[in-house]
Design a protein around this motif. Sequence first.
Motif, short mmCIF file in Angstrom:
data_model
loop_
_atom_site.label_atom_id
_atom_site.label_comp_id
_atom_site.label_asym_id
_atom_site.label_seq_id
_atom_site.Cartn_x
_atom_site.Cartn_y
_atom_site.Cartn_z
N ARG A 271 -5.41 -24.63 22.26
CA ARG A 271 -6.48 -24.09 21.42
C ARG A 271 -6.07 -22.78 20.77
NH1 ARG A 271 -9.38 -22.61 18.50
NH2 ARG A 271 -11.63 -22.30 18.39
N ALA A 272 -5.34 -21.92 21.50
CA ALA A 272 -5.00 -20.58 21.01
C ALA A 272 -3.51 -20.45 20.69
CB ALA A 272 -5.42 -19.54 22.05
N SER A 273 -2.84 -21.56 20.40
CA SER A 273 -1.41 -21.50 20.12
C SER A 273 -1.13 -21.05 18.69
CB SER A 273 -0.78 -22.88 20.34
OG SER A 273 -0.91 -23.25 21.69
N SER A 274 -0.05 -20.30 18.53
CA SER A 274 0.39 -19.86 17.20
C SER A 274 1.80 -19.29 17.33
CB SER A 274 -0.55 -18.81 16.62
OG SER A 274 -0.56 -17.68 17.46
N PRO A 275 2.60 -19.32 16.26
CA PRO A 275 3.98 -18.81 16.36
C PRO A 275 4.07 -17.29 16.45
CG PRO A 275 3.54 -19.68 14.16
CD PRO A 275 2.34 -20.00 14.99
N GLY A 414 -12.03 -24.56 26.84
CA GLY A 414 -11.77 -23.55 25.82
C GLY A 414 -10.27 -23.36 25.73
N SER A 415 -9.79 -22.11 25.85
CA SER A 415 -8.35 -21.89 25.80
C SER A 415 -7.77 -21.65 27.20
CB SER A 415 -8.04 -20.71 24.87
OG SER A 415 -8.77 -19.59 25.26
N ILE A 416 -8.53 -21.98 28.23
CA ILE A 416 -8.03 -21.88 29.61
C ILE A 416 -7.65 -23.27 30.10
CG2 ILE A 416 -8.62 -21.24 31.98
CD1 ILE A 416 -10.52 -19.16 30.90
#
Lengths: 430, 453
Positions: A271-275, A414-416
């Motif tokens: 959910r909260a991934s980004s480079p 969520g992002s957990i």
Amino acid sequence: MEEILEMALSKAEEAEVYHEEFQNTTVSFQANRLKAVDCSVGEGTGLRVIKNGKIGFSSITNAEDVKFLVNSALAASVFGQNACFKFPRASEIPRVECFDFAVDSTGVEKMIEEGEEVVRIITQEFPSFQCEVEINKTLSKTTILNSSGLNFTYKKSIYAFFVYAFSVKEGDFLGIEEEGVSCKYHEWTISLVEKIIEKIKLAQKRVSIDSGLYPVIFTSKAMPLVLSSLKRGINGKLVYKKVSPLSFKLNEPILSPEVTIVDDATFPYGRASSPIDGEGIPSRQNKVIEKGVLKNFLYDLQTAGLMQTQTTANGLREYDCLPSPSTTNLIVSPGKVSFEEMVEDIREGVIVDQVIGAGQSNVLMGEFSVNLDLGFKVVNGKIKGRLKNVMASGNAYDLLRNVVAIGKKPEFSGSIFTPPFYFKKVHIAG
Amino acid sequence: MKSHLVSILSKINAEYAEIRYEEVTSTQVHFVGKELESIGTSVERGGNIRVKGKAGWSFFSFNQIENLPTYLSEAIKYSRFAKNGPIKLAPVPPRVEVVREITGKDPRKVDLEEKYNLCSRYNHILLSGSEIQTSDLRYADIHTIKYYANTEGTYIEQEWFYVVLGMTSIARRGGNIQSAHEGVGGVGGYEIVENLEEKAERATRRALELLDAEPLSGGRYTVIVDPKLSGVFAHEAFGHLSEADFLYENERLLQIMKLGRRFGGNVLNIIDEPLIRGAGGFYLYDDEGVPAKKTYLIKEGKLTGRLHSRETAAKMGEEPTGNARAISYEYPPIVRMSNTYIEGGDKDKEEMIAEVKEGIYACGFRGGQTNLEMFTFAPEEGYLIKNGKLTRKVRDFNLTGNIFTTLSQIDAVGNDLVLFSGPGGCGKGDQSPLPVATGGPHIRIKELIVGGK
């Protein structure tokens, strides 16, 4: 964007432009039928300047306001904090999977079909239930441009599926919610429906419980209640302000030795991934808890500068605010025990799945006190039925210091990304 | 703007459509501890178009108004997906109105340095105390111009300032960290945030006192709640269930929520009233262009009304109440509360406490939540009551109840109604926070479940 940077640099020593564009589409079902199709197309630009060594910031949504943007950011810098960092140069940025063409190509018709299927299956088995379904796809493009030469753009997609099944009888309401979110397109229908149907079945019988201390299982869905205190505790800004209860505990054992947690923005399709983070620092994994020992606090550039340490690439933001330390994907290592084995181990205890009243206690200190919106009683290793009108209270740090077992199957809430946890005891008031 | 919106709407081939456009300029100051965290002014412009098909809605939000014709054709296409209708709207006479609610001291005429100085002064108070570790102070003044037009000929233009200040003082003794909060907010001018030194002192003092408070054990207690908390009680314990979008398509819930059903004693009156000037939830027209009005949700203990959008009102055969609100142009309007409060009764606070042999006096609030049957509302602190007197200070507890039974456990309503608004607000679905006010007098509730250790 280059123009904004140039305008800012004619008056300031350093500058950074952060630009976001997004489009999202949501189909919503209410009371079992398609009710609305909503779309948003939006964009925004944030400008951070360093002038006379001080930080200034402003944001806008429309190109006609560019002059305002530059002038406001410069005006704000008069009062701003002294910058304790330099904007990052272009460096090697990892390839992180956070965009899926299949999300882009999933059309409204397909989303509606998926929603209709959820409603059909649930209401066929349980006609007294009404379903709300929300299916959302978001595509975004983020660009960071700064005076140190960084100019990086990445795309991200999100496919999110939310189902709420609700039944009403005088004196007996039951609402069950399940959610699936990923950067990747996924057919959530069956897995979410199965969970809901299983929980409806378990909740058919009402049971009561005496006030007291009981062993407790938190499902993956309920674990954010326990982990939200830790999320704050490792936040570098709260550490800098000395209001994190973990402030002076780096490299000390603070949780049960079974507990290992990393913060990982590179996790595929999380959910909260980004480079990169919100200030252009390449994403990476940060150990948070290793075998119960506190390994790292999470920082952005400015907070790291104030603490005379390095950023951990946790400067998160949206276009309309300055970066601030935050967790990305919090990944909890699984244990070896199945959910069924945990239940079998309990002579008399409680399962927590949904709560109301989270986040309203002294979360920083770990306190929680919540009503069991969806909770079950376990007797002699079997789930006996639904508990209602019951409060569960405790301290998240105490719970995490008293882990009986950790489940083997993690899921995103969520992002957990966490498995279910089995804790020694929680206070129950009924 | 008017002629532009009206001309676009005149070309629409749909049963009903509306356009909302907003220009929002906000200035904020944020201190955390001694450091200024952020300061400055930002501007946001955006709008949306909402189209009603025969059986459903479509909604399209945007920042670039020049692309409106493209968005419009998409919205019309999407409005035709829903097949199981029909949707009707309660009739509202078309009206054209320009409302400028710029009252008091215009925050645009106060320069950034003066705002900085004011916040800095309060922040200094929040930090005074040897055991005070840090503070959190947020100031914002938000100037909004909102344009609304629909295909029935209604055009409403509203302009106002929302000014808000939240102040938190955080105390620490070893591993014990406690915080206390004071806030103000409302539709009005800069005067809303002036002369609040006393409130800042109160936050600081209470944070320090909480260090010495003891955790409370859970169980059932008679609880007296202060006006801050009784407002949250009204909002959570009844307000949300009065929102007709939860009810209008749920036959079973409608059976349960029949008008005239008794929820509490004759002393109990709960009201939603947008038209209170200065309060956080003040407005004259909602986001469907419907004039706001006062609604009794509970009168003399009985269910007497609910909050409506035009759609829920039509479906339930009731009058629209002007409660369709959106937190911003990015969201469609849904049924929301405004300023919700319990009407004052006749009891003195001292008398209410004196009559309790054993119980809790709960004060301040940290929030609340409901699932339409159960609700929680969290105090900041409390005192044990023993033989009619306040004794030691307690913390870390949360109150819970059942909407259908707890209101009847109210056995005393105080004569000291106060309305509160401040930072934060109400959340529903993914729309949060929406400015609202909540309030009430002191009330006493018997046999309330309290979560604690």
